[in-house]
Design an enzyme around this catalytic site. Structure first.
Site: not given
Ligand code: THU
Length: 135
Positions: A45, A47, A56, A58, A90, A93
């Site tokens: 991920n 941000e 994300c 994935e 999520c 994804c």
């Molecule tokens: N996140 C992912 O990378 N993948 C997911 O499927 C769930 C959420 C990340 C996004 C964000 O940087 C952190 O997790 C918290 O939501």
């Protein structure tokens, strides 16, 4: 798929999570996607100070692979969270994976640090997906 192959994928996802850029949530996620030719594409991920722009793990992995011409995938491993509450993909994804991956594709989720993976399918996470075949 062999459990040994899935363990390798989980290990690759844990490695990828080391690069997570998550200063806001402090929630590191890693993913490793196995393509039809046996190639492994990893992601974490990433941000942003403008929170909604976060990408994300994935989708990072999938877009890396797709942008290098890969269109067919055999499995994905995702690591994040704890043994009690491992990360799960999520909604965004799930839908993005459904563009390229069959509903019976194995999806392993595992805690960030150590612990057993839970194996489900993409169809378990996103039943009745809207896909290219829907159009
Ligand atoms: N996140 C992912 O990378 N993948 C997911 O499927 C769930 C959420 C990340 C996004 C964000 O940087 C952190 O997790 C918290 O939501």
């Amino acid at each position: 798929m062999k459990s040994h192959d899935m363990e390798r994928l989980v290990a690759a996802a844990r490695n990828a999570a080391e690069n997570s850029y998550s200063p806001y949530s402090r929630y590191a996620v890693g993913a490793a996607l196995l393509d039809a030719d046996g190639g492994v594409w990893t992601g974490c991920n990433v941000e942003n100070a403008s929170y909604g722009l976060t990408m994300c793990a994935e989708r990072t992995a999938l877009f890396k692979a797709a942008s290098e011409g890969r269109r067919s995938f055999r499995a994905i491993a995702i690591v994040g969270g704890t043994a009690d509450a491992p990360a799960v993909p999520c909604g965004a994804c799930r839908q993005t994976l459904a563009e390229f991956c069959a509903p019976d594709m194995p999806v392993a989720v595992a805690p960030l640090r150590e612990g057993e993976a839970t194996l489900r399918t993409l169809g378990d996470y996103l039943p009745h997906a809207f896909t290219p075949a829907s159009l």
